[in-house]
Design a protein around this motif. Structure first.
Motif, PDB file in Angstrom:
ATOM      1  N   ASN A  58     -22.024  16.253  16.353  1.00  0.00           N
ATOM      2  CA  ASN A  58     -21.871  17.026  15.118  1.00  0.00           C
ATOM      3  C   ASN A  58     -21.168  18.362  15.305  1.00  0.00           C
ATOM      4  O   ASN A  58     -20.607  18.893  14.335  1.00  0.00           O
ATOM      5  N   ASP A  74      -8.397  21.227   7.532  1.00  0.00           N
ATOM      6  CA  ASP A  74      -9.517  20.293   7.687  1.00  0.00           C
ATOM      7  C   ASP A  74     -10.910  20.902   7.573  1.00  0.00           C
ATOM      8  O   ASP A  74     -11.896  20.162   7.534  1.00  0.00           O
ATOM      9  N   GLU A  77     -13.240  19.789   4.485  1.00  0.00           N
ATOM     10  CA  GLU A  77     -13.755  18.417   4.563  1.00  0.00           C
ATOM     11  C   GLU A  77     -14.859  18.305   5.610  1.00  0.00           C
ATOM     12  O   GLU A  77     -15.900  17.684   5.355  1.00  0.00           O
ATOM     13  N   ARG A  78     -14.659  18.920   6.754  1.00  0.00           N
ATOM     14  CA  ARG A  78     -15.665  18.814   7.822  1.00  0.00           C
ATOM     15  C   ARG A  78     -16.919  19.611   7.468  1.00  0.00           C
ATOM     16  O   ARG A  78     -18.031  19.193   7.803  1.00  0.00           O
ATOM     17  N   THR A  80     -18.031  20.020   4.378  1.00  0.00           N
ATOM     18  CA  THR A  80     -18.720  19.210   3.371  1.00  0.00           C
ATOM     19  C   THR A  80     -19.443  18.032   4.023  1.00  0.00           C
ATOM     20  O   THR A  80     -20.585  17.718   3.665  1.00  0.00           O
ATOM     21  N   THR A  81     -18.790  17.382   4.972  1.00  0.00           N
ATOM     22  CA  THR A  81     -19.412  16.255   5.670  1.00  0.00           C
ATOM     23  C   THR A  81     -20.686  16.685   6.369  1.00  0.00           C
ATOM     24  O   THR A  81     -21.726  16.013   6.262  1.00  0.00           O
ATOM     25  N   TYR A  82     -20.631  17.801   7.076  1.00  0.00           N
ATOM     26  CA  TYR A  82     -21.825  18.271   7.784  1.00  0.00           C
ATOM     27  C   TYR A  82     -22.906  18.713   6.805  1.00  0.00           C
ATOM     28  O   TYR A  82     -24.087  18.374   6.976  1.00  0.00           O
ATOM     29  N   ASN A  84     -23.553  17.676   3.895  1.00  0.00           N
ATOM     30  CA  ASN A  84     -24.165  16.536   3.215  1.00  0.00           C
ATOM     31  C   ASN A  84     -24.977  15.639   4.141  1.00  0.00           C
ATOM     32  O   ASN A  84     -25.680  14.742   3.666  1.00  0.00           O
ATOM     33  N   SER A  85     -24.884  15.858   5.456  1.00  0.00           N
ATOM     34  CA  SER A  85     -25.549  14.934   6.382  1.00  0.00           C
ATOM     35  C   SER A  85     -26.600  15.584   7.266  1.00  0.00           C
ATOM     36  O   SER A  85     -27.432  14.872   7.835  1.00  0.00           O
TER      37      SER A  85
END
Length: 210
Positions: A58, A74, A77-78, A80-82, A84-85
């Motif tokens: 991560n 980038d 996006e990265r 937001t991905t982190y 949300n997870s």
């Protein structure tokens, strides 16, 4: 942003745990060649290594944004991905730690642990302390990883919000943070590779039974 210091401190704690376990397993597996023992021991190592994998998997995508152009392209996006997870990730270290402890209890039945050979006796004492302090009772490893996972999004959110106003300033803060984190992450990755090599028999069994 005090988050940088806390994250760096937790990464340092995780490094200590990784280097200690690598040292222990290299001595034990270097001295004991019995296949059944090695397989059981590697189950402990394999589960703990997955704790470190939560960190490396991560943080690596964030460390990889090592230029201003990559950050501008980038980061959103990265982030937001982190964001949300990460809540789904926080329970994983304790799960893997619990699995490692169960395998450690099974290891107690092996005759090799009754050895009086000084090098092995000391190493098994170190293993006991490691499991007690870092894996189960005090759970320092899981707590350090959980704390890191929970504080990181606060830092990323501040950087994200600043980026909307001043991308240049946001990158300066981001780059300085990643420079502080990167050396620790590299150590963890290196030690994780050693642990994964040691747990190869266990990983092979998992693949065969899948």
């Amino acid at each position: 942003m005090s988050q940088q210091l806390t994250i760096t401190k937790e990464l340092a704690n995780i490094c200590v745990a990784a280097t200690e376990l690598c040292s222990i397993q290299q001595i034990i597996l270097g001295q004991i060649k019995a296949e059944d023992f090695a397989t059981q021991f590697s189950k402990i190592i394999g589960n703990i290594s997955q704790c470190y994998g939560v960190v490396t998997d991560n943080l690596t995508p964030l460390i990889e944004l090592n230029s201003e152009s990559a950050f501008e392209a980038d980061f959103d996006e990265r982030y937001t991905t982190y964001k949300n997870s990460y809540l789904q990730l926080t329970g994983k270290p304790r799960h893997y730690s619990d699995q490692a402890h169960e395998e450690y209890l099974l290891l107690q039945d092996f005759k090799q642990l009754k050895t009086s050979f000084p090098v092995l006796k000391t190493s098994f004492q170190r293993l006991y302390t490691y499991v007690d302090k870092w894996v189960t009772n005090d759970a320092w490893l899981a707590m350090s990883i959980e704390n890191l996972l929970k504080i990181l999004p606060r830092l990323l959110t501040e950087i994200y919000e600043l980026k909307q106003k001043s991308p240049e300033d946001a990158y300066v803060i981001y780059a300085a943070s990643m420079v502080a984190f990167a050396p620790y992450l590299e150590v963890i990755k290196g030690q994780q590779q050693i642990l994964d090599a040691a747990s190869a028999p266990y990983l092979e069994q998992m693949l065969l039974s899948a």
